[in-house]
Design an enzyme around this catalytic site. Structure first.
Site, PDB file in Angstrom:
ATOM      1  CG  ASP A  82      -1.990   0.955   1.284  1.00 14.23           C
ATOM      2  OD1 ASP A  82      -2.861   0.852   0.403  1.00 14.23           O
ATOM      3  OD2 ASP A  82      -2.022   1.824   2.182  1.00 14.23           O
TER       4      ASP A  82
ATOM      5  CD  GLU B  43      -2.084   2.482  -3.578  1.00  9.89           C
ATOM      6  OE1 GLU B  43      -3.191   2.948  -3.874  1.00  9.89           O
ATOM      7  OE2 GLU B  43      -1.617   2.547  -2.423  1.00  9.89           O
TER       8      GLU B  43
HETATM    9  C1  NOJ Z   1      -4.391   3.078  -0.662  1.00 12.32           C
HETATM   10  C2  NOJ Z   1      -5.564   2.149  -0.627  1.00 12.32           C
HETATM   11  O1  NOJ Z   1      -5.754   1.606  -1.911  1.00 12.32           O
HETATM   12  C3  NOJ Z   1      -6.750   2.942  -0.141  1.00 12.32           C
HETATM   13  O2  NOJ Z   1      -7.950   2.233  -0.263  1.00 12.32           O
HETATM   14  C4  NOJ Z   1      -6.492   3.349   1.291  1.00 12.32           C
HETATM   15  O3  NOJ Z   1      -7.530   4.184   1.740  1.00 12.32           O
HETATM   16  C5  NOJ Z   1      -5.169   4.103   1.415  1.00 12.32           C
HETATM   17  N1  NOJ Z   1      -4.117   3.497   0.673  1.00 12.32           N
HETATM   18  C6  NOJ Z   1      -4.733   4.151   2.851  1.00 12.32           C
HETATM   19  O4  NOJ Z   1      -4.291   2.888   3.241  1.00 12.32           O
END
Ligand code: NOJ
Length: 549
Positions: A204, A268
């Protein structure tokens, strides 16, 4: 060695993202769970995907629906038990598929025992596991950093007289990745799952993981427009994200991954391409796949898509394996972004580009954003900043399995409203129609599995004009042309003598292959994959046919 590299599962594979709350409920509580995913493995096998990435399933107060983790090595009872997880993993593997987990390592929940200890006193040994700072001279937050979910990213903590940093909710305090103990703790959690046989992680917000050591103010964004942009965009996150030291963090994670055979590290990362590619690592020692979201953000027209593909292809480091993402749980759904006719072209694009494709659950049946009434909205991004179109609930509605009540997702009231179109748009009814979108996805996935030219072949753009987009994929003596029509008008073209087509393997419009000649007509919103007799000797040209002769 090169041969082995090309066969790595994650280079050939197709990743399918499951948002577990919304996939399949097995215990009538209105929320999806692990046994629900297990029940639907037949469908995923039928579709042909290789790897499932499941959004967080760990214990969590659910302030951000699992992206606020209170225990990195257990399962939230809402989703089931560790035994359920072990069964799902074993069954996924038995069917030849892989399972990826979400690693939310930038922040934990404020209910994680690490944070509770850290907040207990200034001299607690875990104090330095999070980012604590004294107030600015005026008593306000230490700097101007804004949370991605609006408001200051600093939360005052009365008991210990300091602020702590949270890039997202105040209930999601950021871990301090300058502290080696944090590396060890997260690495231990990674090994816990890798030892079980999990095939890798999607990390993440990887680009957030380290912040400026001196906590310098972010500069204002000269293009900020409060009417159309989120409060987060008021400043450029120059000092709060994408710091040079983040690469040490990612290298450390990759070392853990490399202790095991053929596991995968995905990051990500929402950054412009030139920054994104630095996450492959200068020695290819960081993320295997820094997620490439260019197709999610680009305006849907042939010229833009062409430039996105060409820029990305040209920027990749020599050994950097490309990847493409078409949708996820944070963005408006594909079917809504591009519309139903172009959703078929989008499927063909995703599954014929060079690089690992990731598709989001439900996009393969044409699910669309759901208009969630204000009183049923639950996404904290929306609740913190209502009415600005920042919510993400619309893309997280329950999977539409059949035409029965609650779309076969649950026998209870689903946690988020279903799309009103579920009686027509659902797996059961579309699966039996050879012309349906899921059947097109299935054929495209099948072809990609079968044709090395699509899975690992070279990519070469074809010089065609918008609204067409064309390219050749080639491997050894096999070559395929992909031609996509981004418009709702018909277009005819002739391939030059150098390119001899034999067959249209897949058209977005027809359920079966058919013979092809050098003169091809693309119907409105049609895409085709054409087999060539042999690879062209020199660049293949496609000339438009003049309708006036
Ligand atoms: C990215 C995630 O895809 C999202 O859904 C989340 O709210 C944020 N990171 C915080 O973890």
């Amino acid at each position: 060695m090169v041969w082995k590299q090309q066969w790595l599962w994650w280079k050939r594979g197709i990743i399918y993202q499951i948002y577990p709350r919304s996939f399949q409920d097995s215990n009538d509580d209105g929320c999806g769970d692990l046994n629900g995913i297990l029940q639907q493995l037949d469908y995923l096998e039928w579709l042909g995907v290789h790897a499932l990435w499941i959004s967080p399933i760990f214990p969590s107060p659910m302030k951000d629906f699992g992206y606020d983790i209170a225990d990195y090595t257990a399962i939230h009872p809402l989703f089931g038990t560790m035994d359920d997880f072990d069964r799902l993993l074993a069954e996924t593997h038995r069917r030849g598929m892989k399972l990826l987990l979400d690693l939310v390592s930038n922040h934990s929940s404020d209910q994680h025992p690490w944070f509770i200890e850290s907040a207990s006193s200034r001299d607690n040994p875990k104090r330095d596991w999070y980012l604590w700072a004294d107030p600015a001279p005026d008593g306000g937050p230490p700097n101007n950093w804004v949370s991605e979910f609006a408001g200051s990213a600093w939360q005052w903590h009365e008991a210990t007289g300091q602020y702590y940093y949270h890039a997202f909710l105040a209930e999601q305090p950021d871990l301090n990745w300058r502290n080696p103990a944090v590396h060890e703790a997260i690495h231990a959690a990674m090994r816990f799952w890798l030892d079980k046989g999990v095939d890798g992680f999607r990390v993440d917000v990887m680009w957030h993981m380290i912040k400026d050591e001196h906590l310098r103010h972010n500069p204002p964004n000269p293009d900020y427009d409060p009417a159309t942009m989120s409060p987060y965009e008021e400043f450029l996150p120059v000092f709060s994200t994408d710091q040079p030291e983040v690469h040490d963090v990612v290298r450390g994670m990759r070392r853990v991954i490399d202790e095991y055979d053929e596991r995968l590290l995905i990051g990500e990362i929402y950054l412009p391409i030139e920054h994104l590619i630095s996450y492959y690592g200068s020695e290819q020692d960081e993320a295997h796949l820094p997620f490439n979201f260019q197709l999610i953000g680009a305006p849907w027209d042939a010229a833009h898509i062409r430039s996105v593909i060409d820029t990305y292809e040209a920027s990749l480091p020599p050994d950097g394996w490309p990847n493409w993402v078409l949708g996820n749980h944070d963005k408006s759904r594909l079917g809504t972004r591009v519309g139903s006719p172009q959703a078929r072209v989008a499927a063909m694009l995703l599954l014929t580009l060079r690089g690992t494709p990731t598709l989001y659950y439900g996009d393969e049946i044409g699910m669309r954003d759901v208009d969630v009434p204000p009183e049923q909205r639950v996404d904290p991004r929306e609740l913190n900043c209502p009415g600005r179109g920042l919510g993400r609930d619309m893309a997280r509605s329950p999977m539409q399995w059949d035409a029965s009540d609650n779309a076969g997702f649950s026998r209870a009231r689903p946690w988020l409203p279903l799309s009103p179109d579920y009686r027509e748009c659902n797996v059961a009814s579309e699966r039996s129609d050879p012309r349906s979108l899921p059947n097109l996805y299935r054929r495209l996935i099948g072809l990609r599995r079968q044709e090395p030219a699509l899975a690992i072949g070279d990519y070469e753009p074809l010089p065609v004009r918008p609204p067409l987009l064309g390219y050749i994929r080639q491997h050894g003596d096999q070559a395929l042309i992909v031609m996509l029509n981004f418009s709702n008008g018909a277009h005819e073209f002739i391939l030059d003598l150098n390119c001899v087509p034999t067959e249209i393997l897949i058209s977005t419009h027809d359920p079966a292959a058919r013979p092809a000649s050098r003169q091809l007509e693309l119907r409105p919103n049609e895409g085709v994959i054409v087999r060539l007799q042999k690879p062209p000797h020199h660049p293949c040209l496609a000339h438009p046919v003049d309708p006036n002769g």
